[in-house]
Design an enzyme around this catalytic site. Structure first.
Site, short mmCIF file in Angstrom:
data_model
loop_
_atom_site.label_atom_id
_atom_site.label_comp_id
_atom_site.label_asym_id
_atom_site.label_seq_id
_atom_site.Cartn_x
_atom_site.Cartn_y
_atom_site.Cartn_z
N GLY A 40 0.84 -1.19 0.00
CA GLY A 40 0.00 0.00 0.00
C GLY A 40 0.87 1.24 0.00
O GLY A 40 2.07 1.16 0.31
N GLN A 95 2.87 9.93 1.94
CA GLN A 95 4.22 9.36 1.98
C GLN A 95 5.12 9.87 0.86
O GLN A 95 6.34 9.78 0.96
CB GLN A 95 4.15 7.83 1.91
N CYS A 149 6.01 -0.44 7.50
CA CYS A 149 5.65 0.77 6.76
C CYS A 149 6.85 1.21 5.94
O CYS A 149 7.98 1.23 6.45
CB CYS A 149 5.24 1.88 7.74
N LEU A 150 6.61 1.57 4.70
CA LEU A 150 7.70 2.03 3.83
C LEU A 150 8.32 3.32 4.38
O LEU A 150 9.46 3.63 4.06
CB LEU A 150 7.18 2.25 2.40
N HIS A 167 -4.31 1.40 7.74
CA HIS A 167 -2.93 1.91 7.82
C HIS A 167 -2.75 3.09 6.85
O HIS A 167 -2.19 4.13 7.22
CB HIS A 167 -1.97 0.75 7.51
N GLU A 168 -3.26 2.93 5.62
CA GLU A 168 -3.13 4.01 4.63
C GLU A 168 -3.99 5.21 5.01
O GLU A 168 -3.57 6.36 4.83
CB GLU A 168 -3.52 3.52 3.22
N HIS A 213 -2.23 7.35 7.45
CA HIS A 213 -1.25 8.25 6.82
C HIS A 213 -1.92 9.55 6.38
O HIS A 213 -1.35 10.63 6.53
CB HIS A 213 -0.63 7.59 5.59
O1 GNR Z 1 4.08 -2.64 2.61
C1 GNR Z 1 3.42 -2.48 3.63
N1 GNR Z 1 3.10 -3.56 4.40
C2 GNR Z 1 2.21 -3.49 5.45
C3 GNR Z 1 2.19 -4.56 6.32
C4 GNR Z 1 1.29 -4.57 7.36
C5 GNR Z 1 0.43 -3.53 7.55
C6 GNR Z 1 0.46 -2.44 6.69
C7 GNR Z 1 1.34 -2.43 5.65
S1 GNR Z 1 1.36 -1.10 4.57
C8 GNR Z 1 3.00 -1.13 4.05
C9 GNR Z 1 3.26 -0.08 2.98
C10 GNR Z 1 3.06 1.27 3.60
O2 GNR Z 1 3.86 1.80 4.32
N2 GNR Z 1 1.93 1.88 3.38
O3 GNR Z 1 1.67 3.05 3.94
NI NI Z 2 2.80 3.08 5.79
#
Ligand code: GNR
Ligand code: NI
Length: 169
Positions: free
Chosen positions: A46, A51, A91-92, A133-134, A137
């Site tokens: 995601g 980001q 999270c990236l 999660h997104e 952000h």
């Molecule tokens: O790549 C991602 N893996 C992930 C694993 C568990 C819960 C959420 C994520 S999202 C993350 C990519 C990211 O940072 N998205 O904002």
């Molecule tokens: Ni993230």
């Protein structure tokens, strides 16, 4: 198409609140394509516009095994949530850190697709986690905010050190 730079914690830009997308013009469509390319390139499931330092309510997701099922959602709103699902999140924007987080397991989300059509998505478990999660952000929230102050502080120190070594700071 281009690969965009992903901001990393504790960058203050990650704390900005994204504004709704008013109309989906060619720039927005280009951004969506670039976000998808950036997400696939980085190996993520995601990516939120926040980001890549664009403060608009846009997210892209692909939780499929084959990485061939992109989902794009604009102006997302959760209309129902229930249950609980625990997942070791990453999270990236917080590289190399993985922590267990509990979130609602079943959600219904509404928003717009890349054509500006209203869509509603029911999601469970991993997809539900990823959408939440997104969406976090987009309101300036990171998964590390669910951890203790001590853990978050340790992560901050670790990443700051990493950034210094990489000459990013
Ligand atoms: O790549 C991602 N893996 C992930 C694993 C568990 C819960 C959420 C994520 S999202 C993350 C990519 C990211 O940072 N998205 O904002
Ligand atoms: Ni993230």
């Amino acid at each position: 198409m281009s690969i965009l730079t992903i901001l990393e914690f504790p960058d203050e830009q990650l704390r900005k609140k994204a504004a709704p997308v008013k109309n989906i013009d060619d720039n927005i469509k280009q951004l969506i394509d670039d976000m998808l390319e950036t997400m696939y390139h980085a190996g993520g499931i995601g990516l939120a516009a926040t980001q890549v330092n664009v403060h608009l309510q846009i997210l892209v997701i692909d939780t499929s095994e084959q990485k061939n099922d992109p989902l794009c959602l604009l102006n997302p709103e959760i209309i129902s949530k229930e249950g609980a699902f625990e997942y070791k999140e990453g999270c990236l924007s917080v590289p190399e850190i993985f922590e267990k987080i509990i979130r609602p397991s079943h959600i219904t989300v509404k928003g717009l697709n890349r054509h500006g059509e209203a869509i509603e998505i029911e999601a469970i478990d991993l997809l539900s986690t990823c959408i939440q999660h997104e969406m976090d952000h987009l309101r300036g929230k990171l998964f590390v905010d669910y951890l203790s102050t001590l853990k978050r502080q340790r992560i901050k120190t670790k990443l700051e050190k990493m950034h210094r070594l990489e000459g990013k700071e």
